[in-house]
Design a protein around this motif. Structure first.
Motif, mmCIF file in Angstrom:
data_model
loop_
_atom_site.group_PDB
_atom_site.id
_atom_site.type_symbol
_atom_site.label_atom_id
_atom_site.label_comp_id
_atom_site.label_asym_id
_atom_site.label_seq_id
_atom_site.Cartn_x
_atom_site.Cartn_y
_atom_site.Cartn_z
ATOM 1 N N LEU A 44 27.681 54.578 66.881
ATOM 2 C CA LEU A 44 26.685 54.265 65.865
ATOM 3 C C LEU A 44 26.938 52.909 65.214
ATOM 4 C CD1 LEU A 44 24.287 55.239 64.059
ATOM 5 C CD2 LEU A 44 26.022 56.190 62.518
ATOM 6 N N LEU A 45 28.196 52.620 64.884
ATOM 7 C CA LEU A 45 28.510 51.434 64.097
ATOM 8 C C LEU A 45 28.662 50.164 64.928
ATOM 9 C CD1 LEU A 45 31.045 52.947 61.523
ATOM 10 C CD2 LEU A 45 28.582 52.599 61.268
ATOM 11 N N THR A 46 28.936 50.310 66.232
ATOM 12 C CA THR A 46 29.171 49.120 67.055
ATOM 13 C C THR A 46 28.004 48.780 67.967
ATOM 14 O OG1 THR A 46 30.260 50.391 68.819
ATOM 15 C CG2 THR A 46 31.654 49.542 67.042
ATOM 16 N N GLU A 47 26.955 49.589 67.998
ATOM 17 C CA GLU A 47 25.825 49.273 68.877
ATOM 18 C C GLU A 47 25.136 47.990 68.411
ATOM 19 O OE1 GLU A 47 22.704 52.135 68.911
ATOM 20 O OE2 GLU A 47 22.348 52.049 66.758
ATOM 21 N N THR A 48 24.482 47.328 69.353
ATOM 22 C CA THR A 48 23.781 46.082 69.067
ATOM 23 C C THR A 48 22.312 46.226 69.447
ATOM 24 O OG1 THR A 48 24.270 45.173 71.258
ATOM 25 C CG2 THR A 48 25.869 44.744 69.506
ATOM 26 N N GLU A 49 21.530 45.225 69.079
ATOM 27 C CA GLU A 49 20.112 45.262 69.395
ATOM 28 C C GLU A 49 19.875 45.197 70.896
ATOM 29 O OE1 GLU A 49 17.929 42.024 67.709
ATOM 30 O OE2 GLU A 49 16.043 43.145 67.660
ATOM 31 N N THR A 50 20.773 44.529 71.618
ATOM 32 C CA THR A 50 20.626 44.415 73.071
ATOM 33 C C THR A 50 21.206 45.617 73.805
ATOM 34 O OG1 THR A 50 22.719 43.197 73.264
ATOM 35 C CG2 THR A 50 20.702 41.911 72.943
ATOM 36 N N ASN A 51 22.063 46.379 73.171
ATOM 37 C CA ASN A 51 22.676 47.560 73.791
ATOM 38 C C ASN A 51 22.637 48.711 72.802
ATOM 39 O OD1 ASN A 51 23.976 45.104 75.219
ATOM 40 N ND2 ASN A 51 24.571 46.810 76.534
ATOM 41 N N ARG A 52 21.497 49.339 72.677
ATOM 42 C CA ARG A 52 21.390 50.511 71.816
ATOM 43 C C ARG A 52 22.032 51.707 72.508
ATOM 44 N NH1 ARG A 52 17.805 48.964 67.809
ATOM 45 N NH2 ARG A 52 16.279 47.377 68.441
ATOM 46 N N SER A 53 22.753 52.482 71.733
ATOM 47 C CA SER A 53 23.506 53.615 72.297
ATOM 48 C C SER A 53 22.635 54.872 72.267
ATOM 49 C CB SER A 53 24.797 53.821 71.502
ATOM 50 O OG SER A 53 25.642 54.725 72.154
ATOM 51 N N PRO A 94 24.706 51.175 78.564
ATOM 52 C CA PRO A 94 25.999 50.481 78.627
ATOM 53 C C PRO A 94 26.500 50.132 77.228
ATOM 54 C CG PRO A 94 24.374 49.468 80.091
ATOM 55 C CD PRO A 94 23.640 50.398 79.192
ATOM 56 N N PRO A 95 27.824 50.062 77.036
ATOM 57 C CA PRO A 95 28.384 49.660 75.738
ATOM 58 C C PRO A 95 27.985 48.229 75.396
ATOM 59 C CG PRO A 95 30.060 50.652 77.154
ATOM 60 C CD PRO A 95 28.866 50.417 78.006
ATOM 61 N N PRO A 96 28.139 47.814 74.150
ATOM 62 C CA PRO A 96 27.792 46.447 73.746
ATOM 63 C C PRO A 96 28.486 45.401 74.615
ATOM 64 C CG PRO A 96 28.212 47.781 71.814
ATOM 65 C CD PRO A 96 28.572 48.627 72.995
ATOM 66 N N GLY A 97 27.711 44.445 75.108
ATOM 67 C CA GLY A 97 28.244 43.385 75.941
ATOM 68 C C GLY A 97 28.227 43.676 77.422
ATOM 69 N N VAL A 98 27.955 44.917 77.835
ATOM 70 C CA VAL A 98 27.940 45.302 79.247
ATOM 71 C C VAL A 98 26.491 45.314 79.727
ATOM 72 C CG1 VAL A 98 28.614 47.057 80.926
ATOM 73 C CG2 VAL A 98 30.008 46.668 78.893
ATOM 74 N N SER A 99 26.268 44.759 80.920
ATOM 75 C CA SER A 99 24.897 44.563 81.405
ATOM 76 C C SER A 99 24.415 45.626 82.375
ATOM 77 C CB SER A 99 24.779 43.195 82.096
ATOM 78 O OG SER A 99 25.045 42.146 81.187
ATOM 79 N N LEU A 100 25.293 46.504 82.845
ATOM 80 C CA LEU A 100 24.899 47.435 83.905
ATOM 81 C C LEU A 100 25.482 48.819 83.652
ATOM 82 C CD1 LEU A 100 23.375 47.483 86.646
ATOM 83 C CD2 LEU A 100 25.564 47.001 87.751
ATOM 84 N N GLY A 101 24.628 49.841 83.746
ATOM 85 C CA GLY A 101 25.073 51.226 83.627
ATOM 86 C C GLY A 101 24.561 52.037 84.811
ATOM 87 N N VAL A 102 25.448 52.792 85.442
ATOM 88 C CA VAL A 102 25.097 53.583 86.626
ATOM 89 C C VAL A 102 25.484 55.038 86.375
ATOM 90 C CG1 VAL A 102 25.420 53.895 89.111
ATOM 91 C CG2 VAL A 102 25.474 51.596 88.131
#
Length: 529
Positions: A54-63, A475-483
């Motif tokens: 919740l606290l570390t998510e970013t606008e580009t990587n919403r959890s 994907p976590p903040p800063g990561v571009s790919l989730g599989v």
């Protein structure tokens, strides 16, 4: 007493009846104590992983984990809402809003006095595209995976969207698309799988199978002693003694690795913090792209047989295929001299519930009802493994062996547990420190891979057959790919969630992964078809 109770509940999740030590057992005092304690116990802290998400998510990587179902039949929003209100009654998190503390270092659930899934949480899906074909649905899901939740902030952070689909080609009955979106603060993949099972008509039977599998119960009974000869009884006893001793030896070796491996894992985290690694992809943007395997492309049995041939797990095989696809991505891009990536940083979530259940002695407590099983699965009880895998392996066999060895070593070390404890201690640090730590450790990964096995047989909701289940990993903040590696009624499935600006369209990435998997399993003809 009320203040003490509130502190205990907020800090440790304890529900001890503190008022009983202060109030006289009169009718009036009991009523007052019950009312006060009820108000005090409405709050409950998030799990460490939920708080971090919740606290570390970013606008580009919403959890926000997202998945959809295709149901064979016309399932209305009212029908689904009634089923959710009934089946999710045991899930306190899904009836609580998330409140961030004023110091921005902590967060907790605050249960609502009354809750109904309508009108905020179950509603029609409004889309511009026609629902029918794969590409239109892919565009819709690409738009949804990183979109903010469409519920007010004072409501539980999850939503379900429903839309009727036209019949497929050659079919006559309509279908229903059901999209679930749940913030990671409420649940992880295992918890969402448990909720999905509880929503199914076959939920009780599937939960029973799951518990029996966890306890490793055997269906067949041992033959009676009086039916065995003396020599065979001795051999059977010796065999059992040997198996027991070997299990004790393996357990002792595992415990020793957990104790001695702590400094190794901490050194690995320190190296990640100090590393200047940039990774294969750049910084992610707002636009996402998703793709998933079509039905009957691969079968679980074929992938199992291939993993046996190579002496590895299904997850090892899937990660190898991802590495080979990334090898093609690297070779197709232009890099500065000496700047070509030689390895791929992969992070893998690990379910820690079996470990905590073993340490807590919660397995084997007898038959549990559905409500208790669903409640125990809730939360975010996961850790993370970070593994560096080479992109220049000389052969397929060597590449798979490297994946197996490095993942096996990471699983032997207490890395997942250390990650969970690190998230626990993160609540004592300023928010900026938590975000910086996440960005400088997990944010240096190239791809996140999750393995969620679905029901082995067909499930139904309100008597209607569920024909497909597809989930996407945020994907976590800063990561571009989730599989996501998953399965449903024997179908083996891969889903890709990629960032358009840094990783590109998900469809070519998925095709590259499937091409390698087809070569490993010998099912290239299925891909060609």
């Amino acid at each position: 007493a009320a203040v003490m109770q509130g502190k205990l509940q907020l800090l440790g999740g304890l529900a001890a009846p503190a008022a009983a030590a202060f109030f006289a057992p009169t009718t009036t005092s009991r009523c007052e104590a019950h009312t006060t304690l009820h108000d005090a116990t409405l709050r409950r802290r998030l799990t460490p992983i939920g708080r971090a998400a919740l606290l570390t998510e970013t606008e580009t990587n919403r959890s926000i984990p997202t998945f959809f179902l295709r149901v064979n039949g016309r399932l209305s929003a009212d029908q689904l809402s009634a089923a959710i209100d009934e089946k999710f009654a045991a899930c306190e998190r899904f009836q609580s809003k998330v409140v961030v503390a004023s110091n921005r270092k902590d967060a907790y659930f605050e249960r609502l006095p009354s809750f109904s899934s309508r009108p905020h949480h179950v509603r029609p899906l409004v889309r511009a595209e026609t629902a029918g074909d794969y590409d239109a649905l892919r565009r819709t899901m690409s738009r949804l995976v990183n979109a903010p939740l469409g519920v007010p902030a004072d409501q539980p952070q999850w939503e379900v969207m429903v839309e009727e689909l036209p019949p497929r080609a050659g079919g006559t009955s309509p279908e229903t698309l059901v999209v679930f979106r749940v913030h990671h603060a409420l649940a992880d993949g295992v918890a969402l799988g448990g909720l999905m099972m509880s929503l199914a008509d076959e939920g009780e039977a599937m939960f029973g199978d799951m518990v029996a599998s966890a306890l490793k119960k055997k269906g067949a009974q041992a033959p009676a002693k009086n039916r065995l000869g003396r020599g065979r009884r001795l051999r059977t006893a010796a065999s059992r003694a040997w198996r027991t001793l070997s299990r004790i030896a393996r357990l002792a070796a595992w415990l020793m690795a957990q104790i001695l491996g702590g400094p190794v894992v901490l050194g690995k985290y320190a190296a990640l913090l100090c590393s200047s690694r940039r990774g294969v992809f750049g910084d992610p943007g707002l636009e996402k792209s998703v793709a998933w395997s079509k039905v009957d492309t691969f079968r679980v049995q074929d992938v199992k047989e291939a993993s046996r041939r190579f002496g590895c797990t299904i997850n090892d095989l899937a990660i190898h295929c991802i590495c080979q696809a990334m090898r093609g991505v690297v070779s197709s891009r232009e890099w500065p001299t000496g700047g070509v990536p030689k390895d791929l940083q992969v992070i893998v979530p690990v379910n820690l519930r079996p470990l905590f259940a073993l340490l807590g002695g919660k397995l084997g407590e007898g038959k549990l009802v559905m409500k208790e099983l669903v409640q125990r699965l809730q939360g975010n009880t996961i850790g993370v493994l970070a593994v560096s895998l080479p992109l220049d392996a000389p052969s397929r066999t060597a590449a798979i062996r490297t994946v197996r060895e490095r993942l096996g070593f990471a699983k032997l070390m207490p890395e997942a547990l250390v990650g969970y404890l690190t998230a626990s201690f993160g609540g004592f640090l300023p928010l900026s420190t938590q975000q910086s730590f996440a960005r400088r450790t997990l944010g240096k990964a190239d791809v996140a891979v999750s393995n969620v096995m679905g029901p082995p047989r067909t499930i139904h909701i309100a008597g209607m057959e569920v024909t497909q289940i597809v989930g996407f990993l945020p994907p976590p903040p800063g990561v571009s790919l989730g599989v996501v590696v998953s399965s449903y009624r024997g179908d083996f499935q891969l889903t890709v969630n990629s960032d358009m600006s840094s990783a590109g369209d998900a469809r070519p990435l998925l095709e590259s992964i499937e091409a390698e998997l087809g070569g490993v399993t010998g099912r290239r003809h299925a891909l060609a078809a």
